[in-house]
Design a protein around this motif. Sequence first.
Motif, PDB file in Angstrom:
ATOM      1  N   ASN A  26     -95.432 -32.719  52.614  1.00 21.85           N
ATOM      2  CA  ASN A  26     -94.681 -31.550  52.021  1.00 21.85           C
ATOM      3  C   ASN A  26     -94.244 -30.677  53.064  1.00 21.85           C
ATOM      4  N   THR A  27     -94.459 -30.759  54.209  1.00 15.26           N
ATOM      5  CA  THR A  27     -94.297 -29.684  55.172  1.00 15.26           C
ATOM      6  C   THR A  27     -92.787 -29.443  55.364  1.00 15.26           C
ATOM      7  N   LYS A  28     -92.374 -28.168  55.349  1.00  9.97           N
ATOM      8  CA  LYS A  28     -91.112 -27.786  55.426  1.00  9.97           C
ATOM      9  C   LYS A  28     -90.610 -27.353  56.696  1.00  9.97           C
ATOM     10  N   LEU A  29     -89.204 -28.100  56.971  1.00 14.87           N
ATOM     11  CA  LEU A  29     -88.899 -27.941  58.289  1.00 14.87           C
ATOM     12  C   LEU A  29     -87.695 -26.736  58.614  1.00 14.87           C
ATOM     13  N   LEU A  30     -88.063 -26.083  59.674  1.00 16.37           N
ATOM     14  CA  LEU A  30     -87.290 -24.829  60.384  1.00 16.37           C
ATOM     15  C   LEU A  30     -86.837 -25.004  61.485  1.00 16.37           C
ATOM     16  N   GLY A  31     -85.900 -24.367  62.146  1.00 14.82           N
ATOM     17  CA  GLY A  31     -85.560 -24.589  63.475  1.00 14.82           C
ATOM     18  C   GLY A  31     -84.777 -23.689  64.275  1.00 14.82           C
ATOM     19  N   VAL A  32     -84.482 -23.698  65.713  1.00 17.31           N
ATOM     20  CA  VAL A  32     -83.420 -22.866  66.072  1.00 17.31           C
ATOM     21  C   VAL A  32     -82.284 -23.971  66.771  1.00 17.31           C
ATOM     22  N   ALA A  77     -82.713 -22.001  59.578  1.00 17.27           N
ATOM     23  CA  ALA A  77     -82.792 -21.996  60.903  1.00 17.27           C
ATOM     24  C   ALA A  77     -82.232 -20.808  61.565  1.00 17.27           C
ATOM     25  N   ASN A  78     -82.584 -20.695  62.827  1.00 18.73           N
ATOM     26  CA  ASN A  78     -81.856 -19.474  63.665  1.00 18.73           C
ATOM     27  C   ASN A  78     -80.847 -20.187  64.398  1.00 18.73           C
ATOM     28  N   VAL A  79     -79.897 -19.544  64.911  1.00 19.04           N
ATOM     29  CA  VAL A  79     -78.663 -20.056  65.569  1.00 19.04           C
ATOM     30  C   VAL A  79     -78.733 -19.175  66.871  1.00 19.04           C
ATOM     31  N   THR A  80     -78.344 -19.885  68.132  1.00 19.04           N
ATOM     32  CA  THR A  80     -78.426 -19.095  69.209  1.00 19.04           C
ATOM     33  C   THR A  80     -76.962 -19.694  70.155  1.00 19.04           C
ATOM     34  N   MET A  81     -76.826 -18.840  71.189  1.00 17.29           N
ATOM     35  CA  MET A  81     -75.593 -19.339  71.847  1.00 17.29           C
ATOM     36  C   MET A  81     -75.483 -20.776  72.101  1.00 17.29           C
ATOM     37  N   PRO A  82     -74.356 -21.433  72.159  1.00 16.66           N
ATOM     38  CA  PRO A  82     -72.842 -20.875  71.813  1.00 16.66           C
ATOM     39  C   PRO A  82     -72.657 -21.248  70.564  1.00 16.66           C
ATOM     40  N   CYS A  83     -73.649 -21.147  69.478  1.00 14.78           N
ATOM     41  CA  CYS A  83     -73.245 -21.885  68.214  1.00 14.78           C
ATOM     42  C   CYS A  83     -73.116 -20.698  67.176  1.00 14.78           C
ATOM     43  N   LYS A  84     -73.158 -19.444  67.398  1.00 14.50           N
ATOM     44  CA  LYS A  84     -73.190 -18.395  66.358  1.00 14.50           C
ATOM     45  C   LYS A  84     -72.044 -18.202  65.673  1.00 14.50           C
ATOM     46  N   LYS A  85     -70.578 -18.364  66.258  1.00 10.98           N
ATOM     47  CA  LYS A  85     -69.579 -17.880  65.721  1.00 10.98           C
ATOM     48  C   LYS A  85     -69.046 -19.313  64.682  1.00 10.98           C
ATOM     49  N   GLU A  86     -69.439 -20.563  65.468  1.00 11.52           N
ATOM     50  CA  GLU A  86     -69.100 -21.729  64.588  1.00 11.52           C
ATOM     51  C   GLU A  86     -69.906 -21.972  63.206  1.00 11.52           C
ATOM     52  N   ALA A  87     -71.231 -21.451  63.576  1.00 12.24           N
ATOM     53  CA  ALA A  87     -71.988 -21.590  62.454  1.00 12.24           C
ATOM     54  C   ALA A  87     -71.396 -20.560  61.260  1.00 12.24           C
ATOM     55  N   ALA A  88     -71.044 -19.494  61.683  1.00 11.57           N
ATOM     56  CA  ALA A  88     -70.339 -18.377  60.594  1.00 11.57           C
ATOM     57  C   ALA A  88     -69.256 -19.178  59.995  1.00 11.57           C
ATOM     58  N   ARG A  89     -68.255 -19.872  60.662  1.00 12.46           N
ATOM     59  CA  ARG A  89     -67.279 -20.511  60.119  1.00 12.46           C
ATOM     60  C   ARG A  89     -67.536 -21.681  59.125  1.00 12.46           C
ATOM     61  N   ASN A  90     -68.819 -22.012  59.164  1.00 11.59           N
ATOM     62  CA  ASN A  90     -69.128 -23.330  58.158  1.00 11.59           C
ATOM     63  C   ASN A  90     -70.111 -22.667  57.178  1.00 11.59           C
ATOM     64  N   MET A  91     -70.313 -21.685  56.951  1.00 13.92           N
ATOM     65  CA  MET A  91     -71.297 -21.091  55.924  1.00 13.92           C
ATOM     66  C   MET A  91     -70.691 -21.303  54.421  1.00 13.92           C
ATOM     67  N   ASP A  92     -71.554 -21.470  53.391  1.00 17.24           N
ATOM     68  CA  ASP A  92     -71.283 -21.297  52.056  1.00 17.24           C
ATOM     69  C   ASP A  92     -71.008 -20.091  51.915  1.00 17.24           C
ATOM     70  N   LYS A  93     -71.953 -19.128  52.316  1.00 18.19           N
ATOM     71  CA  LYS A  93     -71.948 -17.440  52.123  1.00 18.19           C
ATOM     72  C   LYS A  93     -72.259 -16.700  53.235  1.00 18.19           C
ATOM     73  N   LEU A  94     -71.840 -15.648  53.280  1.00 18.30           N
ATOM     74  CA  LEU A  94     -72.263 -14.641  54.323  1.00 18.30           C
ATOM     75  C   LEU A  94     -73.018 -13.408  54.044  1.00 18.30           C
ATOM     76  N   SER A  95     -73.876 -12.809  54.717  1.00 14.02           N
ATOM     77  CA  SER A  95     -74.529 -11.669  54.424  1.00 14.02           C
ATOM     78  C   SER A  95     -73.069 -10.537  55.056  1.00 14.02           C
ATOM     79  N   PRO A  96     -73.387  -9.481  54.512  1.00 12.95           N
ATOM     80  CA  PRO A  96     -72.209  -8.467  55.031  1.00 12.95           C
ATOM     81  C   PRO A  96     -72.263  -8.206  56.365  1.00 12.95           C
ATOM     82  N   ALA A  97     -73.760  -8.194  57.081  1.00 18.01           N
ATOM     83  CA  ALA A  97     -73.373  -8.031  58.761  1.00 18.01           C
ATOM     84  C   ALA A  97     -72.901  -9.254  59.213  1.00 18.01           C
TER      85      ALA A  97
END
Length: 301
Positions: free
Chosen positions: A8-14, A66-86
């Motif tokens: 039942n272990t849940k997976l997270l990652g960077v 998941a956490n996202v680091t370089m160089p994926c931060k902008k591409e990840a933002a373009r592919n989210m269902d929702k975004l926080s204000p920041a």
Amino acid sequence: MDTRISGNTKLLGVIGTPIKHSGSPVMYNFCFDYYGMDCVYLAFECDESQVKDTLAAMRRLNMKGANVTMPCKKEAARNMDKLSPAAKFVGAVNTIVNDSGVLTGHMTDGMGVVLDLRDHGHSVADKDIVLLGAGGAAMAIMVQCALDGAKSVTVFNRSAAGVAKAKAIGENVREDGIICKMDFHLLSESERMHERIRHADILIQATSVGMRPVQDGVSLVTDMSVFHEKLVVYDVIYNPAVTKLMEDALAHGCKEENVIGGKGMLLWQGAGAFKLFTGLEMPTQELKAFLAGREAMERKI
Ligand code: NAD
């Protein structure tokens, strides 16, 4: 193998590249152990072209986040269902929360500085802030300071393109009804920059100037008379632990407790993400002690 991993272990990652050096797996797995949570956190190599597939895998495998680091931060933002204000204002994501297949992107880099300042006894609310830089870290910090009630943020950057980008982000923030006076200048306006620092409550250095090995031993602040005992100086650089800017501030009247390096930013942006993943506070004191012990052991090896 970790005996706490179950069916039942849940997976997270960077995700990002290069990723092998990442300190995030140690940090988050310590916190899961601390709370006895049935979660595991791993690092995954991922470049920009692989972001969409990776997000599909997150949904398919029901990863908790998941956490996202370089160089994926902008591409990840373009592919989210929702975004926080920041994340929306900055156009970049460093934390993704998966809520039954709905991916929400957050940006906790700026929160890292605001929470670290708070940990040192300083709030950004109602403060006049001078921010050096308009790169990814600087923009996340500018937006978070505005969201957390700073009275003003004055940005100085090397390039006119960076100044224009910061200005556009600032306009979006204000159009959203967030009240914070923001203005934007070139670093070459040295006299204005030093004058603004002299009258500011907090100076935040968010360029790579001062970083080892390429820009070590340099500082953008060259007039030592701007430093005084009430000024808080925050440098996002964590290598070296004490930058030239911090040395100068300490030597010219700033109090030791008001001169802060970027090591805590790493920890506190993680604390922000951990809370988003779990709803719980990161056990920062215990984690700091654990990481210090690990560092001491690695130095011995
Ligand atoms: P970036 O490439 O997006 O931005 C770099 C910024 O530095 C730009 O504003 C650029 O104009 C400025 N700059 C670089 N060299 C300069 C020079 N010689 N003179 C004037 N300005 C100069 O990078 P980023 O992601 O914003 O990171 C900036 C720094 O912050 C890096 O050193 C990074 O290691 C550090 N950082 C620290 C943390 C932390 O957790 N402490 C987190 C993120 C970034």
